[in-house]
Design an enzyme around this catalytic site. Structure first.
Site, PDB file in Angstrom:
ATOM      1  N   LYS A 113     -11.527   3.045  -7.553  1.00  0.00           N
ATOM      2  CA  LYS A 113     -10.245   3.530  -7.025  1.00  0.00           C
ATOM      3  C   LYS A 113     -10.213   5.037  -7.175  1.00  0.00           C
ATOM      4  CE  LYS A 113      -6.357   1.856  -5.348  1.00  0.00           C
ATOM      5  NZ  LYS A 113      -6.272   0.671  -4.448  1.00  0.00           N
TER       6      LYS A 113
HETATM    7  P1  NAD Z   1       2.791   2.622   2.024  1.00  0.00           P
HETATM    8  O1  NAD Z   1       2.820   3.990   1.431  1.00  0.00           O
HETATM    9  O2  NAD Z   1       2.461   2.442   3.456  1.00  0.00           O
HETATM   10  O3  NAD Z   1       4.191   1.875   1.778  1.00  0.00           O
HETATM   11  C1  NAD Z   1       4.825   1.793   0.544  1.00  0.00           C
HETATM   12  C2  NAD Z   1       6.253   1.313   0.799  1.00  0.00           C
HETATM   13  O4  NAD Z   1       6.908   1.137  -0.449  1.00  0.00           O
HETATM   14  C3  NAD Z   1       7.101   2.298   1.589  1.00  0.00           C
HETATM   15  O5  NAD Z   1       7.960   1.592   2.474  1.00  0.00           O
HETATM   16  C4  NAD Z   1       7.939   2.981   0.500  1.00  0.00           C
HETATM   17  O6  NAD Z   1       9.172   3.506   0.986  1.00  0.00           O
HETATM   18  C5  NAD Z   1       8.167   1.780  -0.401  1.00  0.00           C
HETATM   19  N1  NAD Z   1       8.595   2.136  -1.746  1.00  0.00           N
HETATM   20  C6  NAD Z   1       8.119   3.112  -2.557  1.00  0.00           C
HETATM   21  N2  NAD Z   1       8.812   3.134  -3.704  1.00  0.00           N
HETATM   22  C7  NAD Z   1       9.743   2.135  -3.611  1.00  0.00           C
HETATM   23  C8  NAD Z   1      10.770   1.654  -4.458  1.00  0.00           C
HETATM   24  N3  NAD Z   1      10.965   2.200  -5.651  1.00  0.00           N
HETATM   25  N4  NAD Z   1      11.507   0.617  -4.035  1.00  0.00           N
HETATM   26  C9  NAD Z   1      11.325   0.065  -2.827  1.00  0.00           C
HETATM   27  N5  NAD Z   1      10.371   0.471  -1.966  1.00  0.00           N
HETATM   28  C10 NAD Z   1       9.605   1.506  -2.358  1.00  0.00           C
HETATM   29  O7  NAD Z   1       1.779   1.806   1.088  1.00  0.00           O
HETATM   30  P2  NAD Z   1       1.026   0.443   1.443  1.00  0.00           P
HETATM   31  O8  NAD Z   1      -0.300   0.779   1.973  1.00  0.00           O
HETATM   32  O9  NAD Z   1       1.952  -0.426   2.192  1.00  0.00           O
HETATM   33  O10 NAD Z   1       0.780  -0.132  -0.024  1.00  0.00           O
HETATM   34  C11 NAD Z   1       1.780  -0.858  -0.720  1.00  0.00           C
HETATM   35  C12 NAD Z   1       1.148  -1.567  -1.899  1.00  0.00           C
HETATM   36  O11 NAD Z   1       0.103  -2.432  -1.435  1.00  0.00           O
HETATM   37  C13 NAD Z   1       0.492  -0.668  -2.945  1.00  0.00           C
HETATM   38  O12 NAD Z   1       0.642  -1.268  -4.208  1.00  0.00           O
HETATM   39  C14 NAD Z   1      -0.976  -0.693  -2.553  1.00  0.00           C
HETATM   40  O13 NAD Z   1      -1.829  -0.397  -3.632  1.00  0.00           O
HETATM   41  C15 NAD Z   1      -1.110  -2.129  -2.105  1.00  0.00           C
HETATM   42  N6  NAD Z   1      -2.256  -2.363  -1.213  1.00  0.00           N
HETATM   43  C16 NAD Z   1      -2.367  -1.706  -0.022  1.00  0.00           C
HETATM   44  C17 NAD Z   1      -3.446  -1.979   0.800  1.00  0.00           C
HETATM   45  C18 NAD Z   1      -3.602  -1.335   2.158  1.00  0.00           C
HETATM   46  O14 NAD Z   1      -4.538  -1.713   2.881  1.00  0.00           O
HETATM   47  N7  NAD Z   1      -2.711  -0.440   2.562  1.00  0.00           N
HETATM   48  C19 NAD Z   1      -4.422  -2.903   0.398  1.00  0.00           C
HETATM   49  C20 NAD Z   1      -4.269  -3.583  -0.817  1.00  0.00           C
HETATM   50  C21 NAD Z   1      -3.170  -3.291  -1.616  1.00  0.00           C
END
Ligand code: NAD
Length: 420
Positions: A113
């Site tokens: 990571k």
């Molecule tokens: P992103 O940045 O696209 O979206 C994150 C979302 O969470 C946004 O809508 C943001 O406004 C919201 N958010 C942030 N703080 C918040 C809070 N306190 N309360 C409510 N909402 C809040 O990120 P993502 O890519 O969607 O990733 C989200 C999660 O999924 C992370 O934990 C990431 O590690 C995990 N993840 C992502 C992927 C990927 O392919 N993008 C893959 C595996 C895991």
């Protein structure tokens, strides 16, 4: 064995507790546990970037990390996160999670990571490009198609991956396979952008079916409306479920009859917030977590559900869209209440699975069609869920411990076979 971290509050005790439950079940010796918990390599770099300010220009120095946890089963693999709270302890825990995730879905990768402690919204596009390319220049010695392959995570996207690929290719010649999650025009895979959210939806469907519930009767709430949350909500609505609540960092919205997710996505893109969405009532993030519903999908940041709010969770099933959204104490409290949790290492593994498909396409210089990618994605996730459920039923353990048992067993076996 504890994670030693110089940043208070930045380590991850929960991850250690989850892994320890599986270690106990597997009866691993202390020396085996120590090896499995240790990072192979941890790299930290300073990244100076000239940024525009109200008074002209100034130099800001950011800190970037890449933690490579384990590569017994193949090259290191894992996302790159841009967020102000990024620190070594968090990156270390997420790197380890990737090792278990790639092993669980049985792809030939290890776990890593990366992160930079930056709020990407505070930088212009030019400044973000400079930051990303400088980070890649400094990290190049420890990365490579067969060494370590990065992908998007919170705060990064296909454009970020395009800049990273460009910076790496400057030094090594055209190398699309050094990052995944690229724009399709640059060797990205069709379906990669929506793959994590879609995967969350596929896993939710197989989980609710195994509980004997019907998708069409379900009320679902999602926290986080970014890449994962939006695509999961969209896919689940298309499968017939009612998405009654969604939220982002500015708060949430609720509609008893179900939200139109595509319209909510367009509204959010235009207004920059979900607040004021026509036909929906406002809802705080705390209220969303407590909402009486069938499925709650935390898809924002880690530790959203902890001891303070676990008792108030109103859902009958939790599917972890985000990485590590539950602390171990919250997980234990929910277990006590009989609320099943589908853990992140399977629920959001669609992203890394499709990254693997992208890497394979890049190595072969042979693009697949979107339908092929998504069919393989669904088949592999459903198969993995059944494997985890079988272990859980056989040993009478929760799904998370079962998933860790399967994954850790595979990594331990690879280490033994390689004689490490
Ligand atoms: P992103 O940045 O696209 O979206 C994150 C979302 O969470 C946004 O809508 C943001 O406004 C919201 N958010 C942030 N703080 C918040 C809070 N306190 N309360 C409510 N909402 C809040 O990120 P993502 O890519 O969607 O990733 C989200 C999660 O999924 C992370 O934990 C990431 O590690 C995990 N993840 C992502 C992927 C990927 O392919 N993008 C893959 C595996 C895991």
């Amino acid at each position: 064995m504890t994670f030693v971290d110089e940043h208070p509050g930045c380590g991850d005790e929960s991850q250690l507790q989850f892994v320890s439950r599986a270690f106990e079940r597997l009866g691993l010796r202390d020396d085996q546990r120590e090896l499995l918990l240790s990072s192979f390599r941890e790299t930290q770099v300073s990244i100076p970037v000239k940024v525009r300010t109200a008074d002209g220009e100034s130099l800001r120095t950011f800190t970037g990390f890449r933690v490579q946890h384990n590569h017994a089963r193949g090259p290191f693999k894992g996302g790159l996160r841009y967020h102000p709270s990024v620190c070594l302890g968090e990156v270390r825990a997420l790197a380890q999670l990737m090792t278990w995730k790639t092993a669980l879905v049985d792809i030939p990768f290890g776990g890593a990571k990366g992160g930079i402690n930056v709020d990407p919204k505070s930088l212009s596009l030019d400044e973000l490009e400079m930051l990303s390319k400088r980070f890649m220049q400094k990290m190049t010695p420890v990365l490579g198609v067969h060494e370590d392959v990065m992908a998007p995570d919170v705060g990064t996207d296909p454009q970020t991956m395009a800049w990273l690929m460009e910076a790496y290719s400057k030094a090594h010649g055209y190398t699309p396979g050094v990052v995944t999650g690229k724009p399709v025009e640059l060797g990205g895979s069709p379906g990669r952008l929506e793959a994590t959210g879609l995967g969350v939806a596929f896993v939710t469907r197989v989980a609710v079916e195994s509980l004997g519930w019907a998708m069409k009767t379900l009320k679902i709430a999602l926290q986080g409306f970014g890449n994962v949350g939006y695509h999961a909500a969209h896919a689940l609505a298309a499968m017939g479920a009612r998405i009654v609540a969604v939220s982002d960092s500015s708060g949430g919205v609720y509609a008893e009859q179900g939200l139109d997710i595509a319209a909510a996505g367009r509204y959010r893109a235009h207004a920059g917030t979900l607040a004021g969405l026509p036909g929906a009532e406002p809802l705080s993030n705390a209220e969303l977590l407590a909402l009486p519903c069938d499925v709650l999908i935390p898809a924002a940041l880690g530790h959203a559900i902890d001891t303070h709010n676990a008792a108030r969770v109103g859902a009958r099933l939790i599917v972890e869209g985000a990485n590590m959204p539950l602390t171990h104490l919250a997980d234990a409290a929910l277990r006590e209440r009989g609320v099943p949790v589908v853990p992140d290492i399977i629920a959001n593994a669609g992203g890394v699975l499709t990254s693997y498909y992208e890497w394979v396409q890049n190595l072969q210089q042979f693009p697949w069609e979107r339908g092929t990618v998504l069919r393989r994605l669904e088949k592999r996730l459903v198969r993995t869920f059944h494997e985890v459920r079988d272990v859980s039923e056989h040993h009478q353990i929760d799904l998370r411990t079962a998933a860790y048992v399967l994954a850790i067993q595979r990594v331990a076996r690879a280490l033994t076979l390689r004689g490490l």
